[in-house]
Enzyme design. Structure first.
Site, PDB file in Angstrom:
ATOM      1  N   PHE B 116      11.176  -3.441 -10.482  1.00 18.52           N
ATOM      2  CA  PHE B 116       9.974  -2.991  -9.808  1.00 18.52           C
ATOM      3  C   PHE B 116       9.175  -2.136 -10.768  1.00 18.52           C
ATOM      4  CE2 PHE B 116       7.869  -2.579  -5.719  1.00 18.52           C
ATOM      5  CZ  PHE B 116       8.389  -3.667  -5.053  1.00 18.52           C
ATOM      6  N   GLN B 240      -3.071   6.029  -3.607  1.00 21.09           N
ATOM      7  CA  GLN B 240      -2.645   4.922  -4.444  1.00 21.09           C
ATOM      8  C   GLN B 240      -3.348   3.618  -4.090  1.00 21.09           C
ATOM      9  OE1 GLN B 240       1.566   3.155  -4.276  1.00 21.09           O
ATOM     10  NE2 GLN B 240       1.386   4.057  -6.303  1.00 21.09           N
ATOM     11  N   HIS B 242      -2.920  -0.237  -4.603  1.00 19.90           N
ATOM     12  CA  HIS B 242      -1.923  -1.205  -5.019  1.00 19.90           C
ATOM     13  C   HIS B 242      -2.653  -2.361  -5.691  1.00 19.90           C
ATOM     14  CE1 HIS B 242       1.243  -4.174  -4.847  1.00 19.90           C
ATOM     15  NE2 HIS B 242       2.087  -3.272  -4.419  1.00 19.90           N
ATOM     16  N   LEU B 252      -1.132  -6.878   1.700  1.00 21.91           N
ATOM     17  CA  LEU B 252      -0.363  -6.636   0.498  1.00 21.91           C
ATOM     18  C   LEU B 252       0.462  -7.838   0.061  1.00 21.91           C
ATOM     19  CD1 LEU B 252       0.084  -4.064  -1.232  1.00 21.91           C
ATOM     20  CD2 LEU B 252       2.393  -4.128  -0.327  1.00 21.91           C
ATOM     21  N   GLU B 255       4.748  -5.932  -5.062  1.00 18.66           N
ATOM     22  CA  GLU B 255       5.029  -5.835  -6.479  1.00 18.66           C
ATOM     23  C   GLU B 255       6.265  -6.652  -6.826  1.00 18.66           C
ATOM     24  OE1 GLU B 255       4.076  -1.893  -7.659  1.00 18.66           O
ATOM     25  OE2 GLU B 255       5.908  -1.802  -8.828  1.00 18.66           O
ATOM     26  N   ARG B 286       1.495   1.460 -10.823  1.00 21.06           N
ATOM     27  CA  ARG B 286       0.417   0.851 -10.047  1.00 21.06           C
ATOM     28  C   ARG B 286      -0.968   1.301 -10.464  1.00 21.06           C
ATOM     29  NH1 ARG B 286       3.395   0.874  -4.160  1.00 21.06           N
ATOM     30  NH2 ARG B 286       4.801  -0.809  -4.727  1.00 21.06           N
ATOM     31  N   HIS B 353      -3.603   1.890  -0.513  1.00 24.02           N
ATOM     32  CA  HIS B 353      -2.243   1.615  -0.093  1.00 24.02           C
ATOM     33  C   HIS B 353      -1.481   2.830   0.423  1.00 24.02           C
ATOM     34  CE1 HIS B 353       1.441  -0.586   0.022  1.00 24.02           C
ATOM     35  NE2 HIS B 353       2.021   0.125  -0.921  1.00 24.02           N
ATOM     36  N   ARG B 394       2.691   7.270  -6.766  1.00 26.75           N
ATOM     37  CA  ARG B 394       4.032   6.944  -6.294  1.00 26.75           C
ATOM     38  C   ARG B 394       4.538   5.669  -6.952  1.00 26.75           C
ATOM     39  NH1 ARG B 394       5.973   3.333  -2.456  1.00 26.75           N
ATOM     40  NH2 ARG B 394       3.954   2.836  -1.543  1.00 26.75           N
TER      41      ARG B 394
HETATM   42  C1  LIG Z   1       1.879  -3.174   3.184  1.00 26.34           C
HETATM   43  C2  LIG Z   1       2.745  -2.062   2.707  1.00 26.34           C
HETATM   44  C3  LIG Z   1       3.840  -2.332   1.893  1.00 26.34           C
HETATM   45  C4  LIG Z   1       4.656  -1.319   1.433  1.00 26.34           C
HETATM   46  N1  LIG Z   1       5.738  -1.630   0.650  1.00 26.34           N
HETATM   47  C5  LIG Z   1       6.571  -0.650   0.245  1.00 26.34           C
HETATM   48  C6  LIG Z   1       7.728  -0.945  -0.515  1.00 26.34           C
HETATM   49  O1  LIG Z   1       8.014  -2.093  -0.824  1.00 26.34           O
HETATM   50  N2  LIG Z   1       8.536   0.054  -0.882  1.00 26.34           N
HETATM   51  C7  LIG Z   1       8.267   1.340  -0.542  1.00 26.34           C
HETATM   52  O2  LIG Z   1       9.047   2.193  -0.895  1.00 26.34           O
HETATM   53  N3  LIG Z   1       7.190   1.655   0.186  1.00 26.34           N
HETATM   54  C8  LIG Z   1       6.319   0.691   0.585  1.00 26.34           C
HETATM   55  N4  LIG Z   1       5.209   1.023   1.314  1.00 26.34           N
HETATM   56  C9  LIG Z   1       4.998   2.390   1.747  1.00 26.34           C
HETATM   57  C10 LIG Z   1       5.871   2.733   2.933  1.00 26.34           C
HETATM   58  O3  LIG Z   1       6.100   1.584   3.704  1.00 26.34           O
HETATM   59  C11 LIG Z   1       5.233   3.740   3.853  1.00 26.34           C
HETATM   60  O4  LIG Z   1       4.753   4.792   3.139  1.00 26.34           O
HETATM   61  C12 LIG Z   1       6.270   4.266   4.822  1.00 26.34           C
HETATM   62  O5  LIG Z   1       6.805   3.198   5.536  1.00 26.34           O
HETATM   63  C13 LIG Z   1       5.696   5.273   5.765  1.00 26.34           C
HETATM   64  O6  LIG Z   1       6.640   5.545   6.782  1.00 26.34           O
HETATM   65  P1  LIG Z   1       6.401   6.635   7.862  1.00 26.34           P
HETATM   66  O7  LIG Z   1       7.617   6.680   8.672  1.00 26.34           O
HETATM   67  O8  LIG Z   1       5.979   7.866   7.190  1.00 26.34           O
HETATM   68  O9  LIG Z   1       5.162   6.149   8.702  1.00 26.34           O
HETATM   69  P2  LIG Z   1       4.874   4.830   9.616  1.00 26.34           P
HETATM   70  O10 LIG Z   1       5.928   3.810   9.456  1.00 26.34           O
HETATM   71  O11 LIG Z   1       3.514   4.467   9.345  1.00 26.34           O
HETATM   72  O12 LIG Z   1       5.041   5.388  11.061  1.00 26.34           O
HETATM   73  C14 LIG Z   1       4.125   6.226  11.645  1.00 26.34           C
HETATM   74  C15 LIG Z   1       4.579   6.511  13.040  1.00 26.34           C
HETATM   75  O13 LIG Z   1       3.834   7.557  13.554  1.00 26.34           O
HETATM   76  C16 LIG Z   1       3.363   7.254  14.814  1.00 26.34           C
HETATM   77  N5  LIG Z   1       2.138   7.987  15.031  1.00 26.34           N
HETATM   78  C17 LIG Z   1       1.033   8.004  14.267  1.00 26.34           C
HETATM   79  N6  LIG Z   1       0.116   8.791  14.799  1.00 26.34           N
HETATM   80  C18 LIG Z   1       0.640   9.312  15.915  1.00 26.34           C
HETATM   81  C19 LIG Z   1       0.176  10.194  16.904  1.00 26.34           C
HETATM   82  N7  LIG Z   1      -1.027  10.709  16.865  1.00 26.34           N
HETATM   83  N8  LIG Z   1       0.981  10.480  17.934  1.00 26.34           N
HETATM   84  C20 LIG Z   1       2.208   9.954  18.012  1.00 26.34           C
HETATM   85  N9  LIG Z   1       2.693   9.130  17.104  1.00 26.34           N
HETATM   86  C21 LIG Z   1       1.922   8.803  16.066  1.00 26.34           C
HETATM   87  C22 LIG Z   1       3.213   5.781  14.829  1.00 26.34           C
HETATM   88  O14 LIG Z   1       3.342   5.282  16.128  1.00 26.34           O
HETATM   89  C23 LIG Z   1       4.376   5.347  13.975  1.00 26.34           C
HETATM   90  O15 LIG Z   1       5.513   5.200  14.772  1.00 26.34           O
HETATM   91  C24 LIG Z   1       4.363   0.002   1.782  1.00 26.34           C
HETATM   92  C25 LIG Z   1       3.279   0.296   2.580  1.00 26.34           C
HETATM   93  C26 LIG Z   1       2.447  -0.718   3.035  1.00 26.34           C
HETATM   94  C27 LIG Z   1       1.260  -0.396   3.841  1.00 26.34           C
END
Ligand SMILES: Cc1cc2nc3c(=O)[nH]c(=O)nc-3n(C[C@H](O)[C@H](O)[C@H](O)COP(=O)(O)OP(=O)(O)OC[C@H]3O[C@@H](n4cnc5c(N)ncnc54)[C@H](O)[C@@H]3O)c2cc1C
Ligand code: HEM
Ligand code: SF4
Ligand code: F3S
Ligand code: FES
Lengths: 258, 584, 126, 162
Positions: B116, B240, B242, B252, B255, B286, B353, B394
């Site tokens: 990666f 970031q 991507h 997306l 990578e 990236r 991203h 990142r």
């Molecule tokens: C397309 C894509 C591909 C990616 N690929 C990778 C990868 O291969 N490897 C890697 O390491 N990272 C990757 N990332 C980054 C990584 O996936 C995210 O940064 C990470 O999953 C974020 O997780 P989280 O739990 O912080 O938030 P999220 O999974 O976004 O969860 C947010 C949660 O908060 C809740 N929420 C939001 N606002 C409120 C509110 N006001 N009240 C109550 N609940 C709320 C939502 O319901 C949700 O449950 C990728 C990101 C994207 C977009």
């Protein structure tokens, strides 16, 4: 059928990205609407707009919500078929709005959009997902192991991993369960999605509760209610061979007994 | 108004929220509030993998991983946090495996790993296979596995509850956590959750860009709620981009596609990354690749009639490899572009991203109210937080790691805090801010449409605060956003109902985006250097003398009620790696 | 049409609808058939009288329909069994359905004269 | 938006012929499906009844293919089709125990197969528990009656009844 029509000229902002709008076509979305705060009646409303045929049904719904009628209500999040929010019935079939391109569903005729069947309609395209998730929770959808944890990972051969690969893809969108004729009338049936998720663990070589899960699905409302209508397989946006998974569970139950 | 009482309340059920919930539920009475059903969270969209120096397929160790993380973050990373991240990565992956996550396997049955961007052996010698993955659905598997384990542990979820406010109360001159206020989508009812400890895990805020890989629901609600309550936001200028989003749509393409051997080509078919990053080529970090793509486009070597994209070429890879390792992204190309990746290159462009910045926390996940003071009982983890392990940029696969390592840490810390502390008394009329907000939105009958403002915001962010920035573009962004904030005051909301009023919530979310976009632009304007994801054409080099420090933005409200942003800075924690020039 | 549109299922769904309809149909026929056959216990005359009505062209045509229903139900039943027990069954269910329909058409064409010959003779002479 | 824009709110009003009594504080009932799963639904009916029923459908189906299609072939196709059928024909056939057994098997299997099939159908469509129970008892009664009657006829058949 009471149908009202709402029309829009396309917004300049949306096609700023495109050059010229020769490629735009007129599409009509015929949406089944229900708002308990307004009426106990369902109404079908036609919305006419200019769209790029390569856009998704979700884009069209957004256009309605954002430009024509803010009260239209539906769930969505990822917009690329990965979160499972926007399963709905488009032209009579369950699909994800974000994975259905207008050009693929004959935009010449009005495109009908309705909520998925067999779950309580709360507002417009929003249905009550609780019974669906209840069925999911009822099949013990988690890895169960006995004995001491190994220090490192549990080993699993690539073949054993491949055995249940198909059913790990499920995004719990409910397109399958709500396309099942048995489920429509008898919501007591576990439904294909729950069985898919049970399958994912029953056939995982690391798991040790397959027997219990099979017993759960041996229930009156379990796998035996499936009539192999294949609607679920046809509807699954993740291309999971749902009916096949169900049959494998049935056969596992039989071979366990005999 | 309804009042609920829980020891620990977790806001968000993505990877970070549910990882925290699994720990917190075992130790305290826990509620998880989420605006989406847990499995709809955007963690499910993550594709490529999760980094950990398991050394299952080749030599590797967590120190190299630490170094890569620090270098990838252009030395803005807090090195103590990066060490924890890399060290605990191994257990984080093994824990997930034990919870049932179906990783791809090596022929020996171990967890398979792949290359990666930015992950190297021995401090940059060559690419290393460090990313643990499950096809191109790693995030999906993590999200499902965590949800499954939440079901197993009996975690209490409040689905489709929007947290709109954070309750802090002053006790003996110390700001402490009292709870949160949520809006129930199904009924329009307002719920106050009194809690001893609150964990924010509400994800990112990429929706202020037009071309983005982020979900419609990633609107930075958590950051904005903290911001409104006077807590600072750290390093918000670092966003970031991507390199490989589907052209114009931003969806997306992982990578991992380049990790499997995919190549970026310009209109002449040239593998242009060889010129920008001779060693790592297409797998440079990236920010480097995204800038290279835009440089190609600007210099007229972009593809298509408008020369506004480049190609991701997978055609030399055997179809079986694509089917086995990249099934989802090849399907995206087929579904959304009508392109067959076996035989044709896929048009791509950089896509917004990931927010490196967010609510500042220490390594226990405790939220900071200034450079050093924690808010007792308040935690943050995941994309909403800034620990900071990602610094200015990142590394791919480090975020799925981040949510697991720091999700777990904050879950444990919060529950332990709850076990040893009492409830803080709720302020009077705890729901007043939310009631006021909701009423104002429901009654909004101005002439402005939410859509128009959101589109204008996205346009200006894409044009002025993207991969390349200058004083002039950023000033443009700041003034555009200010103008939009004025227009926002006279929006109209059409849906006046209580049930499932998503119209109203979209308006609220837009308000959050506007606030955060402003912080981003103002912070970026002040950072007169180029570092990681923040590239200033007018200051194209890194300036360690003046800017080796985190930006801390504070919301100030003047006597007249006028809001402004005050910037302050926080030193970077350095342990063993001295800043060096960053070359791939 | 305020409620909703018909679900546009594909081959699998419609074959199941047909299977169910034919199954129920056959069941009710069987019920009646056992009753009429029971007349042989009562008196040969009564039995022959009832059976004579079977020789009426209209009833004869219904008989042809019954054969159609049973044949479809039987053939599709075999398809369902194949879907259940053959691991590749679900994959080829569509092809199998079209085979069922094909065989069914051939058999029905073949049964046309034998089943209806009696009525044909009656109606059009020999 | 064009001039013909209608607010569906008005449309709904119009559909109802004026102002409806419903509002945010007084919503209409939701549109419910016939039945919904609840927390209580899985009552763990720990028997293998459904499984045996399912298996029976397949096994009896296979046997029935031979029995029923054979029966049809003889009755309707061979030897001049339906025109040959009469008391004498039946008498002739049942003189042979083989045909007696054939018809007996067919009767039992087809009736049980059909009854079990119909039980499924009733389970699927009957919305209320009471309806379901009644319909099923009706079905069982009809089935038992028919099977017993048929069996009686086959065994007590008397070619010289007069
Ligand atoms: C397309 C894509 C591909 C990616 N690929 C990778 C990868 O291969 N490897 C890697 O390491 N990272 C990757 N990332 C980054 C990584 O996936 C995210 O940064 C990470 O999953 C974020 O997780 P989280 O739990 O912080 O938030 P999220 O999974 O976004 O969860 C947010 C949660 O908060 C809740 N929420 C939001 N606002 C409120 C509110 N006001 N009240 C109550 N609940 C709320 C939502 O319901 C949700 O449950 C990728 C990101 C994207 C977009
Ligand atoms: C001739 C050979 C027959 C075969 C191969 C056959 C096969 C089958 C099979 C496999 C099923 C199960 C379908 C499912 O579970 O989805 C079934 C269902 C059924 N069969 Fe038959 N059957 C035959 C004859 C009959 C007869 C003679 C009757 C009537 C008495 C009958 C009535 C039914 C009914 C009512 C159903 C239930 C349909 C449903 O649940 O949708 N079948 N049959
Ligand atoms: S099996 Fe397919 S259709 Fe069913 S819930 Fe899972 S992803 Fe959706
Ligand atoms: S639609 Fe229903 S009947 Fe079986 S094959 Fe699928 S579960
Ligand atoms: S919006 Fe996520 S699946 Fe369609």
């Amino acid at each position: 059928m009471s149908t009202t029509t709402v029309e829009s000229k396309h917004s300049a902002a949306l096609d700023a990205a495109e050059t010229g709008d020769a490629h735009l076509i007129t599409v009509t979305l015929r949406v089944r609407r229900f708002n308990p705060e307004v009426s106990d009646q369902v109404v079908w409303v036609d919305y006419e707009m200019q769209m790029d045929p390569k856009e998704r049904v979700l884009d069209a719904l957004h256009k309605i919500k954002w430009e024509l009628d803010g009260t239209l209500t539906f769930r969505r999040s990822c917009a690329h078929g990965i979160c499972g929010s926007d399963a709905m019935r488009i032209n009579g079939r369950n699909r994800l709005a974000c994975k259905t391109l207008l050009k693929d569903i004959n935009p010449e005729k009005p495109i009908t959009v309705e909520p998925i069947k067999g779950l309580t309609v709360l507002k417009d395209l929003v249905v009550d997902m609780e019974p669906f998730f209840q069925a999911f929770r009822d099949v013990m959808p988690f890895l169960v192991t006995k004995g001491n944890e190994p220090t490192r990972e549990r080993l699993q051969s690539a073949e054993d991993r491949a055995r249940f690969d198909d059913t790990t893809k499920c995004i719990l969108c409910a397109a399958c369960t709500s396309s099942c004729p048995v489920f429509w009338n008898d919501g007591q049936y576990f439904g294909p999605a729950a069985i898919v998720n049970a399958h994912r663990f029953i056939f995982d070589s690391r798991d040790e509760a397959g027997e219990q899960r099979l017993e759960i699905l041996n229930d009156r409302d379990g796998v035996w209610r499936c009539r192999t209508t294949f609607n679920c397989t046809d509807a699954c946006p993740r291309g999971i061979e749902v009916t096949k998974a169900i049959q494998e569970v049935k056969r596992a139950l039989l071979t366990r007994r005999f | 108004m309804q009042i609920h009482k829980y020891d620990t309340v977790i806001v968000g059920a993505g990877g970070a929220g549910m990882r925290a919930a699994i720990e917190a539920t075992k130790r305290s009475r826990t509620a998880v509030l989420t605006k989406l059903y847990p499995t709809r969270s955007h963690t499910g969209a993550a594709q490529g993998g999760m980094a950990a120096a398991l050394a299952n397929v080749e030599e590797d160790n967590w120190e190299w991983h630490t170094f890569d993380t620090i270098k990838g973050g252009d030395y803005l990373v807090d090195q103590d946090a990066a060490e924890i991240l890399a060290k605990e990565a191994i257990d984080a992956v093994l824990d997930l495996e034990k919870m049932g996550l179906p990783f791809n396997r090596t022929p020996e049955g171990r967890i398979d790993q792949r290359r990666f961007g930015g992950h190297t052996r021995n401090h940059g010698e060559a690419a290393v296979r460090r990313s643990c993955y499950a096809a191109d659905r790693t995030g999906h598997m993590i999200l499902q596995t965590l949800y499954q384990n939440c079901v197993k542990e009996g975690v209490e979820f409040f689905n489709e509850f929007y947290v709109l406010d954070l309750l802090l109360a002053e006790v003996d001159g110390v700001k402490r956590t009292a709870g949160v206020v949520a809006y129930e989508l199904a009924t329009g009812e307002i719920h106050v959750f009194q809690a001893k400890a609150v964990i924010f895990a509400s994800g990112g805020n990429g929706k202020f860009y037009k071309v983005t890989s982020n979900a419609h629901t990633l609107t930075g609600d958590g950051q904005a709620a903290a911001w409104r309550r006077g807590l600072p936001l750290e390093d918000m200028e670092f966003f970031q981009f991507h390199p490989t989003g589907i052209w114009r749509m931003g969806i997306l393409l992982t990578e991992g596609a380049r990790g499997e051997g995919g190549i970026l080509r310009n209109k002449d078919g040239e593998r242009f990354m060889e010129r920008y990053a001779p060693v790592m080529k297409d797998l440079a970090s990236r920010d480097v690749v995204s800038r290279a793509i835009y440089t190609e486009i600007r210099e007229g070597r972009g593809c298509g009639p408008e020369g506004d994209h480049v190609y991701l070429d997978l055609t030399h890879l055997p179809p079986e490899q694509l089917d086995a390792k990249l099934p989802d992204i090849t399907e995206f190309a087929r579904t959304y572009l009508g392109i067959e990746p076996y035989t044709d290159p896929v048009p791509i462009q950089p896509t917004a991203h990931y927010a490196m910045g967010g609510i500042p926390t220490n390594v226990q996940g405790e939220v900071l109210t200034d450079n050093t003071t924690v808010v007792p009982g308040l935690y943050a983890a995941g994309e909403v937080a800034c620990v900071s392990v990602h610094g200015a940029n990142r590394l791919g696969t480090n975020s799925l790691l981040d949510i697991n390592v720091f999700g777990r840490r904050s879950g444990i810390a919060a529950a332990e805090y709850a076990a040893t502390h009492d409830f803080v008394e709720l302020p009077e009329n705890p729901d007043s801010l939310v009631v006021e907000l909701v009423e104002r939105m429901r009654d909004a009958n101005g002439g402005e449409r939410v859509t128009d403002i959101r589109k204008a915001l996205q346009e200006t962010m894409d044009a002025n605060a993207m991969v390349f920035r200058t004083e002039q573009t950023l000033k443009q962004a700041v003034s555009d956003i200010a103008a939009l904030k004025v227009r926002y005051k006279s929006i109209s909301v059409q849906d006046k109902g209580k049930r499932y009023n998503t119209d109203l919530l979209e308006a609220v979310e837009l308000g959050n985006l506007l606030d955060l976009a402003e912080v981003l632009a103002v912070s970026a304007l002040a950072r007169k250097e180029s570092r990681g994801g923040h590239y200033r054409e007018d200051y194209p080099t890194r300036d360690d003398v003046n800017f080796m420090r985190h930006t801390m933005a504070y919301r100030e409200v003047g006597e007249d009620g006028e809001e402004s942003i005050r910037l302050d800075y926080k030193p970077v924690v350095q342990t063993r790696y001295q800043p060096m020039e960053r070359k791939y | 049409m305020p409620a909703g549109t018909l679900y546009r299922g594909r081959e699998g769904m419609w074959s199941w609808v047909a299977h169910r309809v034919t199954g129920v149909l056959i069941f009710f026929f069987l019920f009646v058939h056992v009753l009429d056959t029971a007349l042989v216990r009562v008196s040969p005359q009564d039995y022959d009288k009832v059976v004579a009505t079977y020789k009426n062209p209209v009833v004869n045509l219904m008989e042809y329909g019954l054969v159609a229903a049973i044949l479809f139900h039987a053939l599709n039943g075999l398809r369902v069994i194949a879907v259940d027990f053959w691991s590749k069954g679900p994959k080829y269910q569509r092809q199998m359905l079209w085979s069922v329909v094909g065989i069914w058409v051939v058999l029905m064409a073949g049964a046309f004269y034998p089943v209806l010959q009696h009525s044909l003779h009656d109606l059009f002479g020999s | 938006m064009s001039a013909e824009t209608h607010n569906p709110v008005d449309a709904a009003d119009a559909a109802d012929g004026g102002v409806t009594p419903f509002g945010p504080d007084n919503p209409a009932p939701f549109i419910e499906p016939p039945r919904a799963r609840t927390k209580r639904t899985p009552r763990a009916t720990r028997t293998n009844f459904e499984m045996y029923g399912w298996l029976f459908m397949r096994l009896s189906g296979i046997v029935l293919v031979v029995l029923v299609l054979g029966h049809l072939l003889i009755q309707l196709v061979l030897d001049g089709g339906v025109s040959k059928i009469g008391f004498a024909f039946v008498a002739g056939r049942w003189a042979n125990p083989f045909w007696q057994l054939w018809d007996l098997a067919m009767l039992w299997l087809a009736m049980l197969h059909g009854a079990n099939g119909l039980r499924t159908v009733i389970n699927d469509y009957a919305e209320r528990d009471v309806t379901r129970t009644w319909l099923k008892w009706l079905l069982y009664a009809a089935t038992v009656f028919t099977v017993l009657l048929g069996t009686l006829v086959i065994f007590t058949f008397d070619p010289n009844i007069q």
